[in-house]
Design a protein around this motif. Sequence first.
Motif, PDB file in Angstrom:
ATOM      1  N   GLU A 127       0.829  -1.197   0.000  1.00  0.00           N
ATOM      2  CA  GLU A 127       0.000   0.000   0.000  1.00  0.00           C
ATOM      3  C   GLU A 127       0.866   1.250   0.000  1.00  0.00           C
ATOM      4  N   SER A 128       0.411   2.248  -0.779  1.00  0.00           N
ATOM      5  CA  SER A 128       1.118   3.517  -0.812  1.00  0.00           C
ATOM      6  C   SER A 128       0.966   4.215   0.531  1.00  0.00           C
ATOM      7  N   PRO A 129       2.065   4.786   1.081  1.00  0.00           N
ATOM      8  CA  PRO A 129       1.968   5.444   2.400  1.00  0.00           C
ATOM      9  C   PRO A 129       0.962   6.577   2.412  1.00  0.00           C
ATOM     10  N   GLY A 177      -2.120   0.844  -4.253  1.00  0.00           N
ATOM     11  CA  GLY A 177      -0.723   0.565  -3.989  1.00  0.00           C
ATOM     12  C   GLY A 177      -0.054  -0.148  -5.145  1.00  0.00           C
ATOM     13  N   ARG A 178       1.214  -0.448  -4.942  1.00  0.00           N
ATOM     14  CA  ARG A 178       2.004  -1.101  -5.979  1.00  0.00           C
ATOM     15  C   ARG A 178       1.942  -2.618  -5.843  1.00  0.00           C
ATOM     16  N   ILE A 183      -2.494  -1.684  -8.191  1.00  0.00           N
ATOM     17  CA  ILE A 183      -3.785  -2.275  -7.861  1.00  0.00           C
ATOM     18  C   ILE A 183      -4.621  -1.218  -7.155  1.00  0.00           C
ATOM     19  N   TRP A 184      -5.906  -1.159  -7.533  1.00  0.00           N
ATOM     20  CA  TRP A 184      -6.849  -0.208  -6.937  1.00  0.00           C
ATOM     21  C   TRP A 184      -8.067  -0.999  -6.458  1.00  0.00           C
ATOM     22  N   GLN A 185      -8.468  -0.767  -5.234  1.00  0.00           N
ATOM     23  CA  GLN A 185      -9.649  -1.438  -4.681  1.00  0.00           C
ATOM     24  C   GLN A 185     -10.658  -0.394  -4.224  1.00  0.00           C
ATOM     25  N   PHE A 199      -9.147  -3.671  -9.163  1.00  0.00           N
ATOM     26  CA  PHE A 199      -8.619  -3.657 -10.531  1.00  0.00           C
ATOM     27  C   PHE A 199      -7.099  -3.531 -10.461  1.00  0.00           C
ATOM     28  N   PHE A 200      -6.391  -4.361 -11.239  1.00  0.00           N
ATOM     29  CA  PHE A 200      -4.929  -4.306 -11.219  1.00  0.00           C
ATOM     30  C   PHE A 200      -4.387  -4.240 -12.645  1.00  0.00           C
TER      31      PHE A 200
END
Length: 690
Positions: free
Chosen positions: A181-183, A196-197, A221-223, A244-245
Motif C-alpha cells: 500500500e502507498s503510504p 498501492g504497488r 492495484i486499486w480497490q 482492478f490491477f
Amino acid sequence: MSVRFMRVVPYRLRILLRAAFLLLALATLGLAVSVLQQEKQLSYNSYAAGFQKNAQHIAATLRHPTGQLALLNPLRSDAPATALHPVLLPFGSLDFDDQNKVQQAIALSGCLVQYGSSGNLCVGVGTNAWAGGFIYVAGSFDGTALVSHKTGDEILNQSHRVLVSVKMRGQQYDWIAPFEESPENAARRSETGMRGRLTGFRASDHGYRKMNPVKDFRGWIWQSADCNPGAPAQANGACLHNAFFSLRLPVGLLRDALFDGKRPVWPPADLDHIAVSVKVLAPGTGPALLDSASDSTVRPFSLTDLKAALLPGETLSIQKAGGPPLIALTGADLQAEPTWRLLTSLIRRLPVDAYDAPLTATETISIPSGRYQVTLGGDVRSVSKNLSVVARRLSWYVGGMLLALLLAWLVIEIGVISRIRVLIRRADSVAKTVKGTGAADEFDLSDLRGEDELGVLASCLHDLLRRVREDVERDTIRAEQERDMWHAVGHEIMSPLQSLLALHADADGQSRRYLARMQQAIRVLYGSASPSEAFQASVVQVGELDLSAFLEHVAANAPCAGIDNVCFIGGGQAVLARADEYCLEDVVTHVLRNAARYRLDGSPITLTLAAVETGATITIFNQGPAIGDELISRVFEYGVSDQPDSGAEGNRGQGLFVAKIYMAKMGGTISVLNHADGVSFVLSLQRVQA
C-alpha cells in the motif's frame, strides 16, 4: 323456337361452359406464376438490400476496436484454455499507471476474458515494437479488503499477491508480486479505497533474505472503498470489494530480439504460442480469487464470430493488403423444409431484373497496423430455395382452387346441363306431339336464360381472384408507405418541438429540459440510415457536471418517466466530473428502465455515487435475477435481448448499446456485474481536476 335451334343451343352452351372453365384454370395457374414471379422479385430485392446492410454491419464491426483486435489476432482460438495467450492490442502501449485509461482501453478493445460474473483478464502486447517488449496484464476481481506486504519481510504469502508465469520458446518466467500500500493512501483509505504497488520478485527467490525486486516489473492495484451491493457477506462479517490491477511484465526474450542488431519483427511470430498464467491469491493458502486456469470463461470477439452473421451460401473473405487471406468463412447450411424439384426448377426459370448479376460487396478497413480488404459474396440461389418452400405450401391452395373448379364443372355438367338436356328432349317431344296445332309457339323456355349455377360460380371465382390480386397490391403499397413513414414522422415532430421550445423559454424550466432531450433524440435519429449508425455519429458536448445534484434530480424525476421507487445514496457533497448532462441522463434512464423491467416487485432501485481523486463511479443496483453467462459479455451490443418477442414490446436491444456509446464518447466506461440477489451497472467517469 324451332327444333333445330333447340338442338344446337345445348352444344354451344356446353362448349362455352367447358371453354370458360378451361380459361379459369389457365388464369389460376397464370396468376400463381405471376405471383411467384413478383414474390421472387421482392425476395431478391429484399435479399440484395439485406446483403448490403450485412456487409456494412460487418465492416462497422471490424472498424470498432473489438473488430480491430480480431483483425490483429486472426489466429486466436475461441476454445477455453488453461493459459492465456497475449493478443496484439490496437494501441501502441498501455498507460498501466492510470486506472481510468487502462480500464477504458481494455473495455473498448474487447480483449477481456470473463471468469464467472466478476472476474476478468486481458493479456496483450502493444503495436509499437519500441515500447520495450513488454507484456501487459490487466483485470479485476472481488475480494475482501487488501492486506499489504511489509517492506523487508521475506515471507510474501501473508498479503494479497499476484502470481504470474510466462512460457515461451522453452523458457519460463515466474514472478510473485505482493501488494504494498502507498503510504499516502493509508490516511484516505476509507474515502478512496485501497491503492498501492504490486512489486515483482522472482518466484524462485521467495523466502530468501535480501530479495531484490525485478527490474522493469511494474504493477498497480486499486480497490474500491464501497462494498459491492448484494455481494454475500463473509464469515468474519467483512464485505467484498471490487479490485482492478494492471501489470507490465519485462520478458527478456522479447526485449533481446529488439536489440540483437537485426530488424525487429513485431509482433512476434509465435505470439499465439506464448502462454501466460495469472493467479490472484489472498493471504494464506486459501483458494485463488482469480485464476486464469479456470474453465468457466467467456472468450472475447474473434473473426470466426462473424460466421453467425452469414446466411446459408454466403462467403466472407478477409485479406490484409499485400498478404495472404486471413480467414475465409461460409454461412452454415440450415436444414430447410423439403421442396419439390419441379417447383424449384420453375422458380429458377422465372425472369427477374438483375437476378443473374453476382452479389459481391467489398470494403477496405484501414487501421494503424495496415489495410484489410473484406469481401462478402452472396448466393442468390437461396432466394429460389426459400421461395420454393413457400410455393410448396401455396401449391396446395392452388391445387385446391383447381379441384374446386373441376368439382364445380362436374356439378354444373351433371346437375345443370344434364337437366337442360332433359328439358330439351321433353320440349322436343311436346313439339312433336302438338305439331301443327300452334301449341309449340306457346312453349317458351326464355325463363331459363337467367342467372344459373355457371354464372354464380364464375362470379365467385372472379371475386376470389380479384381479392387475391388486391391483397398483393395492398401489401406492396403498405410496404412502400412504411418506408416513407419514418421520415415523415421525424419531419412532422420537429416543427411542433420548435414551437414548444419557444413557448417554454425559461432555460431552468423542467419542461424545457425534456423538450431539449426530445429534440436531441429526433436530431440523432432523423435522416440516419440506422439507429446504431446515428448514435455512433452523434456529437457529445462534454463539460463539468455535478454528479451529486444530477443524481438527486434523476431520482426525484424518475416517476415522471414511469420508474418508481428510485433511491439515491451518497449525496450532499458536490462531485464534478466530465460529462454531457443530456447524454448522461439518457444513459442512466436506459439503465433504470432495464432495472425496472427485471427487478423484484416492490423492490427499490438504488443509485450510489462514489468518487476517488481521478474518477467517479455511479452504481445502479436492482434486486432480481442475474444475467446469464452467455449474455453478460454481450448485453452492450446492438440488438441483443433475452426476450424473443422484445421487438413487439418496444425493446429492441438498443438502450444498453446507446449507453455504452455515450459513455465512451464522454471518456467513461460502463460495466455490469452479477450479485447474489441482483445486478449492478457501474458507470465510471473522469473527475474534473481542481
